[in-house]
Design an enzyme around this catalytic site. Structure first.
Site, PDB file in Angstrom:
ATOM      1  CE  LYS A  59       2.317   2.831   8.822  1.00 45.87           C
ATOM      2  NZ  LYS A  59       1.919   4.057   9.549  1.00 45.87           N
TER       3      LYS A  59
ATOM      4  CG  LEU B 221      -2.032  -1.038   1.239  1.00 45.94           C
ATOM      5  CD1 LEU B 221      -2.818  -0.950   2.529  1.00 45.94           C
ATOM      6  CD2 LEU B 221      -2.954  -0.872   0.046  1.00 45.94           C
ATOM      7  N   GLY B 222       2.065   1.160   0.524  1.00 51.86           N
ATOM      8  CA  GLY B 222       2.944   2.310   0.569  1.00 51.86           C
ATOM      9  C   GLY B 222       4.179   1.998   1.383  1.00 51.86           C
TER      10      GLY B 222
ATOM     11  N   GLY C  27       7.904   4.052   3.314  1.00 54.68           N
ATOM     12  CA  GLY C  27       8.594   5.282   3.674  1.00 54.68           C
ATOM     13  C   GLY C  27       9.766   4.968   4.567  1.00 54.68           C
ATOM     14  N   GLY C  28      10.325   5.996   5.170  1.00 53.42           N
ATOM     15  CA  GLY C  28      11.503   5.805   5.998  1.00 53.42           C
ATOM     16  C   GLY C  28      11.243   5.002   7.245  1.00 53.42           C
TER      17      GLY C  28
ATOM     18  CB  VAL D  28       1.565   0.353   4.747  1.00 45.34           C
ATOM     19  CG1 VAL D  28       0.144  -0.049   5.153  1.00 45.34           C
ATOM     20  CG2 VAL D  28       2.111   1.382   5.709  1.00 45.34           C
TER      21      VAL D  28
ATOM     22  CG  ASP E 221       1.236  14.279  10.974  1.00 45.64           C
ATOM     23  OD1 ASP E 221       1.250  15.456  10.574  1.00 45.64           O
ATOM     24  OD2 ASP E 221       1.698  13.332  10.326  1.00 45.64           O
TER      25      ASP E 221
ATOM     26  N   GLY F 248       8.978   2.340   7.454  1.00 46.24           N
ATOM     27  CA  GLY F 248       8.589   0.958   7.234  1.00 46.24           C
ATOM     28  C   GLY F 248       7.731   0.801   5.993  1.00 46.24           C
TER      29      GLY F 248
END
Length: 815
Positions: A46, A24-25, A27-28, A32, A140, A30
């Site tokens: 995740k 699904l995606g 980044g820095g 998903v 956030d 981990g």
């Protein structure tokens, strides 16, 4: 539209019980994944970046924050449904939301009309109220963290939230938040509380209505400067939205509206509390082109479950915990999150993660004997300078002060360590940071928190070193299956520790003590039976979700509710299940037993009466709102509160309503106290009420300075209770006049226990107080390792007060 990315060779094919379908995606922090449960349910999984898993500070922040995030519930939030805190790398699973983010929608289809923005805001305000009620600050909230579905928005990603009023564990090199959607207090380094989320909500509404944030676009430094020093640009907002958004974006936190006030402003005066979901009953709240996009997105089929590939040697096909994902260059096929290859650092490093091939480290099987139980408390980062003006060439975020800790100051001399145990002045019972020194000692509870990778938050995890010679060894070189401990050799001075018992997760369930046994639930999905004298585990019973419900014991049976929607009847002697009664929702309520019936509230908005012997329902009473209050039974009537601020009196035999008393529309989550024809109940509307038990009419009300989740206790004509305003109150039961107030160091969610002229209560900073009942003065305090939200219980025969804490422990203290 969301694109399911194909799996890479280095990706796992299985994480825990979940088959991995796609990415699904990433980044820095981990990756998903889209996963599927054994029952076919879609989940978002995740998995943490292995490099971050080696950072102890990162782990510590993660464990504390995610333990709280797992308590968040509400229609407009996407909650954590599963996690493995012993996995290496650790992982968690959340409900998969088949929708698009607000950021994607606005970028593709443009700004929304006022009606749609108002309705969106009402859903987000209710989501924040759920988050804040659990003691969490999101920090956030931004368009990318708002997922849209036809039946309403979902607020996601609690991975960087902070406990309200708790420790501030901020990395020295991190300014948490998203430029353009941060509050002024975040930018300048001041403490961030629920008003900070309200500011972010205002910024999100501006984005939805105009297509840009209230402080424009540009570099991060420019945005930070504007947020801290300039007024927002609201000219493009519809006139009807401008006033309420301006209140949200006030630079002074104390002047921003509460989420409750926002619900009234955005949903309208005709929308009843708790009925916001009615606004999302159909898709009329959405712009027409957005409806079509969401329908197309939700109708899209999920990727097919891939065929299994050969597993790596040593894979555990049932519970592949405590391992890393094999690297692509070392293993060409996708693997489960499973064991490390032989010869990895964990084989020789006593501080590393244990291999799953050895007997699993049971996080419940540790008893520590300690003189205080206190741990160093985080002081948090000091305020950072205000951002420089945008013409400055320095584009770095504002600096943060170094991470710092301090001692609680309540420590007494430690006991003499047994052979091979903690030494060099280290307290073996220190919560969270209690790693024992020397070879082959169990590692302390450490954990990690992962900042948002894609859409959903993380859950905490634990790592343990090898178990040779630890408290689980029965002296014969075999695992005993339970902790081995002994009463503290310290003198039995009031407030000294007898023993502490460590579970696998935070503990917000209140203990029950019957027949020399302590029964208590935990966030690790278990109910424990513990010897009250020694702290030895007698047995454990595993449910399918967290146990917030406090157990009730009657006639040799323990009754307890679980987040898996069940009320369980368990044999007190053996831990074997007699029966389970399934409700329609989460069971946070604690059972009440009377005259052959057990009464329990549920998230399904009902009060249930269940036969003690058969486990069959006798009757069901609908309250119209979630029942997180625990019922009380007196004189043939069951009294219980609901999340719409009502107190109900129900005939115990028939389930028919006798009367309903309504507080100012807020939650009633306390357990009512019934004494001399009066029902005393506290409410989140900041009041304690005295209500006539026969008629339901108010006799008097007592105002506090904050919400009151604490349940009242009545002793000798005086009502005692705690409040979020940090005060313990003693109130005359007949008149409602205050006799005294004692101010604790933090908010009070715990309810008091009273015995022999002493009141016992815990606060949100982890301090436990013994207070003189007559004078309202402190006798002694004890520091646990984290917040206390559960109620203590006093065992008179044992001369002990028992309490639980979010530091994963159950404590026994001398009284």
């Amino acid at each position: 539209m969301r694109v399911f990315e194909p799996l890479q060779e280095s990706d796992p094919q299985q994480v825990g019980h979940y088959r991995i379908l796609a990415r699904l995606g990433s980044g820095g922090m981990g990756v998903v994944y889209l996963g599927r449960s054994r029952a076919g349910r879609a989940v978002a999984v995740k998995v943490v970046n292995a490099a971050l898993a080696g950072d102890p500070e990162f782990r510590l922040r993660f464990a504390r924050e995610v333990a709280l995030a797992r308590t968040v519930s509400g229609f407009f939030t996407a909650g954590v449904i599963d996690a493995d805190m012993e996995g290496s790398p650790p992982w968690l699973a959340t409900a998969y939301v088949a929708g698009l983010s607000l950021e994607e929608i606005i970028e593709e289809y443009g700004p929304w009309p006022e009606t749609s923005v108002r309705t969106l805001g009402a859903g987000l305000a209710e989501a924040l109220e759920s988050i804040h009620t659990a003691g969490v600050v999101h920090r956030d909230l931004k368009p990318a963290n708002v997922l849209l579905a036809p039946d309403g928005p979902r607020v996601i990603d609690f991975g960087i939230s902070l406990a309200v009023g708790g420790a501030r564990l901020t990395r020295t090199d991190a300014l948490i938040g998203t430029p353009g959607f941060m509050s002024p207090e975040q930018v300048v380094g001041d403490p961030v509380g629920p008003p900070g989320d309200v500011f972010c909500l205002g910024a999100v509404l501006v984005y939805a209505a105009t297509g840009t944030g209230p402080f424009g676009t540009g570099s991060a430094q420019s945005l930070w400067y504007r947020i801290a020093n300039l007024e927002p640009t609201l000219d493009a907002l519809p006139a009807g939205l401008r006033a309420v958004v301006a209140q949200c974006l006030d630079k002074r936190p104390e002047r921003r509206p509460t989420t409750e006030a926002l619900l009234g402003e955005l949903a309208g005066p005709d929308t009843a509390r708790g009925s916001v979901t009615e606004l999302f009953a159909d898709t009329a709240w959405l712009p027409e082109n957005v409806v079509d996009a969401l329908r197309a997105g939700t109708a899209r089929p999920l990727p097919a479950t891939p065929a299994p590939t050969p597993s790596v040697p040593g894979d555990d096909p049932v519970r592949p915990a405590a391992a890393t994902v094999p690297r692509a260059e070392a293993e060409p096929t996708r693997a489960r999150v499973g064991p490390k290859p032989p010869g990895s650092p964990a084989d020789t490093d006593p501080e590393a993660v244990p291999e799953p091939g050895e007997p699993p480290r049971n996080p419940v099987s540790e008893v520590t004997t300690d003189s205080s139980g206190a741990e160093p408390q985080d002081t948090g980062a000091s305020a950072v300078p205000r951002p420089a003006a945008p013409d400055s060439q320095d584009t770095r975020p504002p600096e943060k002060a170094p991470f710092a800790t301090e001692s609680s100051g309540l420590r007494t001399p430690p006991t003499q360590p047994r052979s091979g145990e903690a030494g060099d002045g280290e307290d073996p019972g220190d919560a969270v940071t209690s790693r024992r020194r020397g070879v082959s000692r169990r590692q302390a509870l450490i954990a990690l928190r992962v900042l948002g990778v894609a859409t959903l938050g993380f859950a905490g995890w634990r790592l343990f070193g090898d178990g040779d010679g630890d408290g689980d060894d029965d002296g014969r070189g075999e695992r005993s299956g339970g902790p081995v401990g002994s009463p503290s050799p310290l003198p039995s001075t009031p407030g000294s520790l007898r023993w502490s018992f460590t579970t696998g997760e935070f503990v917000s369930s209140s203990p029950a003590v019957v027949g020399g046994v302590v029964y208590c639930g935990s966030g690790d999905n278990k109910l424990y039976a513990i010897d009250a004298a020694t702290g030895r585990r007698l047995w454990e019973f595993t449910t399918r979700d967290k146990v917030f419900s406090s157990p009730a014991v009657a006639d040799g049976i323990v009754y307890v509710g679980s987040g898996d929607r069940n009320l369980y009847a368990i044999e007190a002697a053996t831990g074997r299940q007699r029966w389970a009664f399934t409700t329609g929702g989460w069971v946070r309520s604690s059972p009440a037993v009377d005259d052959g019936t057990v009464y329990i509230g549920s998230g399904d908005k009902n009060l249930h009466a269940v036969d003690l012997v058969t486990g069959r329902q006798r009757w069901r009473y609908s309250t119209g709102a979630e029942v997180n209050s625990s019922p009380a039974v007196a004189d043939g009537t069951v009294y219980v509160g609901d999340d719409d601020g009502r107190l109900h009196a129900v005939d115990a035999a028939t389930g028919r309503r006798r009367w309903t008393f309504t507080t100012t529309p807020r939650r009633v989550r306390s357990t009512p106290a019934v004494e001399d024809g009066t029902v005393y109940v506290s409410s989140y509307d900041k009041h304690l009420y005295a209500v006539d038990a026969a008629t339901g009419k108010q006799r008097w009300t007592f105002p506090t300075g904050g919400r009151v989740p604490s349940s009242p206790k009545v002793v000798d004509g005086v009502v005692y209770l705690g409040s979020i305003d940090r005060n313990v109150y003693a109130i005359d039961a007949a008149t409602g006049n205050r006799r005294w107030a004692f101010t604790a160091g933090a908010e009070l969610y715990s309810s008091p226990a009273i015995a022999d002229g002493v009141l016992y209560i815990g606060d949100y900073a982890g301090r436990f107080y013994a207070i003189d009942l007559a004078a309202g003065r402190e006798r002694w305090t004890y520091a646990t390792g984290d917040k206390i939200t559960s109620d203590p219980v006093v065992g008179i025969a044992e001369g002990t007060v028992y309490l639980s804490s979010y530091d994963t422990k159950i404590y026994a203290l001398h009284v």
